[in-house]
Scaffold this active site. Sequence first.
Site, PDB file in Angstrom:
ATOM      1  CE  LYS A   1      12.125   1.659   0.245  1.00 33.59           C
ATOM      2  NZ  LYS A   1      12.539   1.455  -1.112  1.00 33.59           N
TER       3      LYS A   1
ATOM      4  CE  LYS B   1       5.732   6.140   1.683  1.00 36.91           C
ATOM      5  NZ  LYS B   1       5.454   4.868   1.049  1.00 36.91           N
TER       6      LYS B   1
ATOM      7  CG  LEU C   1      -1.881  -1.225   1.232  1.00 38.96           C
ATOM      8  CD1 LEU C   1      -2.421  -1.529   2.623  1.00 38.96           C
ATOM      9  CD2 LEU C   1      -3.020  -0.952   0.250  1.00 38.96           C
ATOM     10  N   PRO C   2       0.264   2.418  -0.341  1.00 40.37           N
ATOM     11  CG  PRO C   2      -1.067   3.933  -1.541  1.00 40.37           C
ATOM     12  CD  PRO C   2      -1.120   2.639  -0.790  1.00 40.37           C
TER      13      PRO C   2
ATOM     14  CB  THR D   1       8.153   2.272   1.823  1.00 37.48           C
ATOM     15  OG1 THR D   1       8.771   1.378   0.909  1.00 37.48           O
ATOM     16  CG2 THR D   1       9.227   3.063   2.554  1.00 37.48           C
TER      17      THR D   1
END
Length: 298
Positions: A174, A249, A68-69, A99
Amino acid sequence: MNIGFIGLGNMGSPMAINLLNAGHHLTVFDIVEASVHQVAEQYPQRVKASASPKALAQAELDLIMTMLPASAHVRSVYLGPDGIFANCSSKTALIDSSTIDPQTSRDLAKVAQDQQMVILDAPVSGGTAGAQAGTLTFMVGGDEQQYLRFKDILSLMGKNIVYCGGSGNGQVAKVVNNMLLGISMMGTAEAMSLGVSLGMDPKTLAGIINTSSGRCWSSDTYNPFPGVLENVPSSRGYSGGFGADLMLKDLGLATEAAKAAQQPVPLGSLAQQIYQTFSLQGKGHLDFSAIIQLFQKQ
Ligand code: NAD
């Protein structure tokens, strides 16, 4: 295996197809129906469309993956009365590859533990090309035995499946890597622009940097100066790579996590502010190496 997959976007869709290519059965959900149809029509015998995360969670699957975003979407799919946790048997394992901020992954792991359920955070790097080719890197946080249990499944979508430690550590790996990438891309952009303004040929300059102490991935594999390397976004109008808004982001996730840990990240914060400025100029859809445009005469 019977696998649930929620989030069939640019990454999730090719990842789901790779699971199908390996013979697994999928139950899928996305709020965009067209994305569901696109996957279902390739394997009509082995793909079931679900009406909601709740219905998917109730389907007694072996594993549910989510792609998902951002954190808010992940929370809405997992938590609350219609979420996965409230409707899922403890026999179903959960893997979130979105992420998101490490704390949200840790919060979800706590809920899972309270319900004797298994969840791994397993964000990826490698982009849409890696998702299609099945060559992603998975950075996995959570219980090590569970990582070993699902390593073969993740290997159908990736070629490096790395155990990073307890819950949330996949996200830590990440966001820290991407913070460094944002900083190194800006440094490369700044240095390349200065050298060319002062009279150097860009290819010669890149060659010197790449055999000297300034060398990094942004200079030798993904150089932001147009024409230095073939087949990179800077040589095709900054299209088709890793969007500047996605970099923004990830820098936001890194600086938020740093705030919570009371850890100074001055260069990460500066990179975030500069990518924010770039985004405000309406350029967030361009590949993140287009940040070099801030240092060049237009
Ligand atoms: P995307 O926006 O293309 O896909 C997200 C999908 O989730 C969309 O299909 C959307 O409709 C769906 N969705 C949103 N809310 C939902 C909900 N409540 N229930 C069900 N489905 C919902 O994004 P993407 O590029 O596939 O990225 C997914 C994740 O992977 C992000 O966290 C991103 O940061 C990360 N990531 C992306 C890349 C990349 O190059 N695109 C690389 C590495 C990691």
